[in-house]
Design an enzyme around this catalytic site. Structure first.
Site, mmCIF file in Angstrom:
data_model
loop_
_atom_site.group_PDB
_atom_site.id
_atom_site.type_symbol
_atom_site.label_atom_id
_atom_site.label_comp_id
_atom_site.label_asym_id
_atom_site.label_seq_id
_atom_site.Cartn_x
_atom_site.Cartn_y
_atom_site.Cartn_z
ATOM 1 N N SER A 188 0.837 -1.200 0.000
ATOM 2 C CA SER A 188 0.000 0.000 0.000
ATOM 3 C C SER A 188 0.872 1.250 0.000
ATOM 4 C CB SER A 188 -0.910 0.012 1.243
ATOM 5 O OG SER A 188 -0.155 0.294 2.404
ATOM 6 N N SER A 243 0.965 3.637 2.293
ATOM 7 C CA SER A 243 1.025 4.285 3.605
ATOM 8 C C SER A 243 2.415 4.790 3.968
ATOM 9 C CB SER A 243 0.535 3.321 4.691
ATOM 10 O OG SER A 243 1.463 2.265 4.889
ATOM 11 N N LYS A 251 5.576 0.137 9.152
ATOM 12 C CA LYS A 251 5.402 1.550 9.498
ATOM 13 C C LYS A 251 6.710 2.048 10.100
ATOM 14 C CE LYS A 251 0.872 1.211 8.724
ATOM 15 N NZ LYS A 251 0.220 1.831 7.543
ATOM 16 N N SER A 253 -2.720 6.562 6.105
ATOM 17 C CA SER A 253 -2.129 5.437 6.817
ATOM 18 C C SER A 253 -2.971 5.099 8.039
ATOM 19 C CB SER A 253 -0.694 5.778 7.255
ATOM 20 O OG SER A 253 -0.165 4.768 8.097
#
Length: 262
Positions: free
Chosen positions: A67, A69, A124, A227
Site C-alpha cells: 500500500s 502508507s 510503518k 495510513s
C-alpha cells in the site's frame, strides 16, 4: 498464509526422510538399487529448504510493500529486505525472542505482525518507544513535549493519482525522512478502535496524544493522512516485531528504486 510454518513443516518432513535414508533405508537397499522417488526428492530438497529456512528466519526476510502508507519513503510494489536479527534472535514460527541484541528506536522503519490480525505483516515507522508521550496534534508531531524538527519542502506529486500532497522533512533521533500531509484530510482521528491500553491515549479534534506503555511501540506511516496505524488501532507489542526494513531490492515498475530506501 503462514509461510514460516509451511517452510518449517517442509524442513521437518524432508529432514526426517534424509535422516531415515542415511541411517536406515540406504543400508537395506542393494548397492545398485535406485532410490525411491520420495527419498530422492526429500533428500535433495532438505539442504535447500534448510538454507532458506535459516536465512529467512534469522538473517533477512523479503517483504513486498502492498500500500501507499509509507510514501514517499517506500513505494507500492517495492520489494524490500528485512533484517531479522537487529532487534534480537527469535525462534521461528512462534516468534519468541531468545537473545536480546537491540531495541527499536524512533525513526526505524519496522515490519511487525498487525495487532488486530497477527497473520498479516505491516510496515510503518517507529514514532514512539516505551515511556514516550507521543502527541500528533494538528498534523504536527511532538515527542515528550518537544516538537519534532520539521522543514517544509516542495509538494509531492503522486504520479499514479496526479495530485499533490504537502511534503516535509522530519528529523528525530538523528534520522531524517520525508512525510506527507493532505490539506483536505481532517486532523482528528475518525473511529479509533478499542485496543489494549486504550486508556493511555486521549483523542480530541486536533488528533491524538498517547503515552507508550512498557514493551510496546507507537507506529505511524510517512503518508500521514493515508495510513491506518497506531493512531487508529493502538500499540505494537514487542512480541509482534518481525524486523527492521533496510533495502529495496526490486520494483518491477521502477528499476531505479533498486538499492534505494528513501
Amino acid at each position: 498464509m503462514n509461510f514460516a510454518l509451511i517452510l518449517f513443516c517442509l524442513l521437518i518432513a524432508s529432514g526426517a526422510i534424509w535422516v531415515a535414508d542415511a541411517c536406515f533405508l540406504k543400508k537395506n537397499r542393494a548397492a545398485d538399487a535406485k532410490d525411491p522417488w520420495w527419498v530422492e526428492y526429500g533428500s535433495s530438497f532438505f539442504p535447500v529448504i534448510l538454507f532458506v529456512f535459516v536465512l529467512r528466519s534469522f538473517i533477512v526476510e523479503p517483504f513486498k510493500i502492498p500500500s501507499g502508507s509509507m510514501i514517499p519513503t517506500l513505494q507500492v510494489g517495492d520489494f524490500i529486505l528485512v533484517n531479522k536479527f537487529t532487534y534480537g534472535i527469535r525462534l521461528p514460527v512462534i516468534n519468541k525472542k531468545i537473545i536480546d541484541i537491540n531495541h527499536p528506536k524512533r525513526g526505524d522503519v519496522m515490519v511487525f505482525r498487525y495487532p488486530e490480525d497477527p497473520s498479516v505483516d505491516y510496515i510503518k515507522r517507529v514514532v514512539g518507544v516505551p515511556g514516550d508521550k507521543v502527541a500528533y496534534q494538528n498534523k504536527r508531531l511532538t515527542i515528550n513535549g518537544q516538537a519534532v524538527e520539521t522543514q517544509r519542502i516542495e509538494d509531492y506529486l503522486h504520479p499514479e493519482r496526479l495530485y499533490y500532497s504537502k511534503q516535509f522533512v522530519e528529523k528525530d533521533s538523528g534520522i531524517t525522512h520525508r512525510v506527507l500531509n493532505d490539506d483536505d484530510a481532517p486532523a482528528f482521528i475518525p473511529d479509533p478502535a478499542s485496543f489494549p491500553n486504550r486508556e493511555d491515549c486521549f483523542y480530541n479534534n486536533s488528533g491524538v496524544i498517547c503515552t507508550v506503555p512498557a514493551g510496546h511501540y507507537f507506529m505511524m506511516g510517512d503518508n500521514r493522512d493515508n495510513s491506518r496505524d497506531s493512531r487508529y488501532w493502538g500499540f505494537v507489542p514487542e512480541e509482534n516485531i518481525v524486523g527492521k526494513a533496510f533495502f529495496v531490492w526490486l520494483n518491477f515498475g521502477d528499476l531505479k528504486r533498486i538499492g534505494s530506501f528513501e
